[in-house]
Design a protein around this motif. Sequence first.
Motif, short mmCIF file in Angstrom:
data_model
loop_
_atom_site.label_atom_id
_atom_site.label_comp_id
_atom_site.label_asym_id
_atom_site.label_seq_id
_atom_site.Cartn_x
_atom_site.Cartn_y
_atom_site.Cartn_z
N GLU A 98 -2.52 -0.92 14.17
CA GLU A 98 -3.00 -2.19 14.71
C GLU A 98 -1.84 -3.13 15.02
OE1 GLU A 98 -5.71 -3.70 11.83
OE2 GLU A 98 -7.21 -2.12 12.14
N LEU A 99 -0.80 -3.08 14.17
CA LEU A 99 0.37 -3.95 14.37
C LEU A 99 1.36 -3.37 15.38
CD1 LEU A 99 1.04 -4.95 10.64
CD2 LEU A 99 0.12 -6.42 12.43
N GLY A 100 1.19 -2.10 15.73
CA GLY A 100 2.12 -1.44 16.66
C GLY A 100 3.50 -1.26 16.06
N ASN A 101 3.56 -1.08 14.73
CA ASN A 101 4.85 -0.97 14.03
C ASN A 101 5.24 0.50 13.89
OD1 ASN A 101 7.14 -1.53 12.48
ND2 ASN A 101 5.96 -1.39 10.59
N LYS A 102 6.15 0.98 14.73
CA LYS A 102 6.53 2.40 14.74
C LYS A 102 7.29 2.81 13.49
CE LYS A 102 6.47 2.84 19.75
NZ LYS A 102 7.24 3.10 20.99
N LEU A 103 8.07 1.89 12.91
CA LEU A 103 8.75 2.19 11.66
C LEU A 103 7.73 2.46 10.57
CD1 LEU A 103 11.21 2.40 9.82
CD2 LEU A 103 11.14 -0.09 9.54
N GLY A 104 6.70 1.61 10.46
CA GLY A 104 5.65 1.83 9.46
C GLY A 104 4.90 3.13 9.69
N LEU A 105 4.65 3.46 10.97
CA LEU A 105 3.98 4.73 11.29
C LEU A 105 4.83 5.92 10.85
CD1 LEU A 105 2.67 3.80 14.85
CD2 LEU A 105 1.27 4.16 12.82
N ALA A 106 6.15 5.82 11.10
CA ALA A 106 7.06 6.90 10.70
C ALA A 106 7.05 7.09 9.19
CB ALA A 106 8.48 6.59 11.19
N ILE A 107 7.13 5.97 8.45
CA ILE A 107 7.20 6.03 6.98
C ILE A 107 5.92 6.64 6.41
CG2 ILE A 107 7.23 4.61 4.89
CD1 ILE A 107 9.13 2.70 6.44
N ASN A 108 4.77 6.21 6.90
CA ASN A 108 3.51 6.69 6.33
C ASN A 108 3.22 8.14 6.67
OD1 ASN A 108 1.96 4.48 4.79
ND2 ASN A 108 2.75 3.40 6.56
N HIS A 109 3.57 8.58 7.89
CA HIS A 109 3.43 10.02 8.21
C HIS A 109 4.34 10.85 7.31
CE1 HIS A 109 0.56 10.34 11.43
NE2 HIS A 109 1.13 9.37 12.13
N SER A 123 6.47 11.94 12.16
CA SER A 123 7.40 10.94 11.64
C SER A 123 8.74 11.01 12.36
CB SER A 123 7.60 11.14 10.13
OG SER A 123 8.50 10.19 9.61
N LEU A 124 9.23 12.25 12.57
CA LEU A 124 10.51 12.42 13.27
C LEU A 124 10.43 11.87 14.69
CD1 LEU A 124 13.38 13.53 13.32
CD2 LEU A 124 12.44 15.78 13.95
N LEU A 159 0.83 -1.21 0.00
CA LEU A 159 0.00 0.00 0.00
C LEU A 159 0.86 1.25 0.00
CD1 LEU A 159 -2.73 -1.05 2.59
CD2 LEU A 159 -3.09 -0.68 0.14
N ASN A 160 1.92 1.21 0.81
CA ASN A 160 2.82 2.35 0.91
C ASN A 160 3.50 2.62 -0.43
OD1 ASN A 160 5.77 3.41 1.58
ND2 ASN A 160 4.38 4.14 3.16
N GLU A 163 12.79 8.99 16.19
CA GLU A 163 13.60 9.17 17.40
C GLU A 163 13.36 8.00 18.37
OE1 GLU A 163 15.86 11.24 17.92
OE2 GLU A 163 15.51 13.03 16.72
N GLU A 164 12.08 7.56 18.46
CA GLU A 164 11.76 6.45 19.36
C GLU A 164 12.49 5.17 18.97
OE1 GLU A 164 7.82 5.54 20.88
OE2 GLU A 164 7.12 7.44 20.06
N ILE A 165 12.56 4.90 17.64
CA ILE A 165 13.19 3.66 17.19
C ILE A 165 14.66 3.86 16.86
CG2 ILE A 165 11.02 2.72 16.32
CD1 ILE A 165 11.84 3.48 13.52
N ASN A 166 15.16 5.10 17.09
CA ASN A 166 16.58 5.43 16.89
C ASN A 166 17.03 5.13 15.46
OD1 ASN A 166 19.07 6.44 17.72
ND2 ASN A 166 19.82 4.43 18.29
N SER A 167 16.25 5.63 14.48
CA SER A 167 16.57 5.40 13.07
C SER A 167 17.35 6.60 12.50
CB SER A 167 15.29 5.19 12.27
OG SER A 167 15.55 5.20 10.89
N ASP A 168 18.62 6.40 12.20
CA ASP A 168 19.44 7.49 11.64
C ASP A 168 18.90 7.94 10.29
OD1 ASP A 168 21.17 7.54 13.79
OD2 ASP A 168 22.51 6.02 12.94
N ILE A 169 18.60 6.98 9.42
CA ILE A 169 18.12 7.34 8.08
C ILE A 169 16.77 8.05 8.16
CG2 ILE A 169 17.01 5.10 7.63
CD1 ILE A 169 17.99 5.41 4.73
N GLY A 170 15.91 7.60 9.08
CA GLY A 170 14.61 8.25 9.26
C GLY A 170 14.76 9.69 9.72
N ARG A 171 15.69 9.91 10.66
CA ARG A 171 15.92 11.29 11.15
C ARG A 171 16.39 12.20 10.02
NH1 ARG A 171 17.50 9.03 16.56
NH2 ARG A 171 19.43 8.30 15.62
#
Length: 605
Positions: A157-168, A191-192, A128-129, A196-204
Amino acid sequence: MAPKTYLSLDTDLKSEKRDTTLLRYFANKAKEANYLEGQAYALNQIGTKYRNISQFKKAADLHTEALQLSEKANSTELKVLSLNMLGVVYRRTDAIKTALDYNQKALELAEQVENPSHHIRRSINVSLNCIGNLYQTLEQYDLAIMQFRRALKLEEELGNKLGLAINHQNIGDCLEEKGDLEGALENYRKSLAYNEEINSDIGRVICKNSLAQVYLKQDMPYAALVLLEPLHEQSKSIGDFYITSSVFINTGWAHTVLGEYDKAEQFIEEGLEMAQNHNMPSNVLFGLQKRSALESKRGNFKEAYEYYKKADEFDREISSATNLRYMNDIIVRYEADKKNNQISVLAKENEIVRLRLRKNQTTLLVSALIVGLVASILYILYRQYQNKNEKRVLSLEQNMLRSQMNPHFLFNSLNSIKLYIINNEQKNAVHYLNKFSKLVRKILEASSVKEISLEDELETVELYMNIENIRFSNEIDFKITLDDDINPDVIKVPSLTLQPFLENALWHGLSPKKGEKKIHIHVKRKNKNHVSIEIEDNGVGRGAAEVNKEKRVLKRKSVGIRITKERLANFAKDYQNNFDVDIVDLFDDNGNPKGTKVVLDIPTV
């Protein structure tokens, strides 16, 4: 027995999957043992590593091999994973037609699974993304947002913070393209926070680059550079040239706006070179457009036109009519199939609902009435709260205007100008009358807007002090200083903020004082998110002022400062940080009062 599912493989290889050497070793051993699932898993992981460092050809080859192995092993989970990963690789190189084919196949395959596993549900979200990203490339932003929001709900629903970050992040991209910059900022900040919660350098890095790009569109180049400059080395260390080239081109854009053309050229060229070397057409187009804008700013209109032509030709290349027509056909067919499926499902659901309604008609009617009543009550309460809040804000603004235009000030100012006229000092009379009329106009203009630039606010208080200084026979030494790194044009403050503090200093601090009288306004940078405004006077101090006030026959109430603090608190609701006001008593070495300092912390973000 060797694990067959994605979850079991991912769990067993959790500590090794970040090491490409170990993954290659595992892939070779799996090949020797004809362990198809293990080999497919490892090749997909290695392909993802190559994709993230922009080696797209190697990544595509590895994912293709993984897909073939998954088909031989008849593993739906690994087939869906391989198809999605191929879609991501081709999307990153702007091969939209191929990318859409892969992601749509992955989605159709995943949605056919009964009782899907956690990984299949995650794969549906990835599909979907990806499809949303492809709609976004087609500039069909509403369709894209619909896909991202659907994925967002499933990720919650899955509690996936990476997916939440990507979609926001993706929703923010679409809103930015639609011109909704505030909505984009809200989603980028969400998203940021997840990154920060999952400590993703590339996401930041991605989020901060997107925030900076919005600041540039809002004509805030300094705020953009604060975010961009630390990203230069951070994005390089990640190795994703798609992001790094965008960071460098945006940095060049910021320097173009600031008139630093040599720096701008250096950064844009470096970002453009990365995009060209790693086959990233959309970033090449972005770099050519910003180079054209730079040359136009320089006045090199011939060069600007050449870059514009290159960008236009490049845009036509990557948006060929055949490709777009094919993509639109696929989208129409996909949406039609989805709607037919949805209609079939809805028809069945409607039949069930109709049967239930026959049995529970009375219960549903009562429930509907209760819900309607509760909703009406809640709406009325909400409207009352909203009206009360609006009246409070309006009252604050009216009180502030009255405190700025109080009769004592107007009467004293006009009396002072009248004395100049009586004494036949025509030049002084005209000079101060002009200042007085300009001050009144600026106060009335400022009272009609929520915020103004710091430049306008300082000009207003300077006019106010010039008028008030007539009463003090021009003996007040008033000055305004700004630190070198302060640009008052881009800093926003609530309108009519500073004058109540100056009025307080004049009436209670300097009026009863004998001898030298000073008021100094100093604007300086406190930190990257705050500007500090200090108003310092050498008056009698708050203790003596309080005694003097009690002795006066006509007591003057200092309501302006209280109103200003309430306005600042209300205004702060739109910012991440609060407005702070501190009043500091000043003393000399012997402990005697020597004045007062008011410190206002103004957030810039």
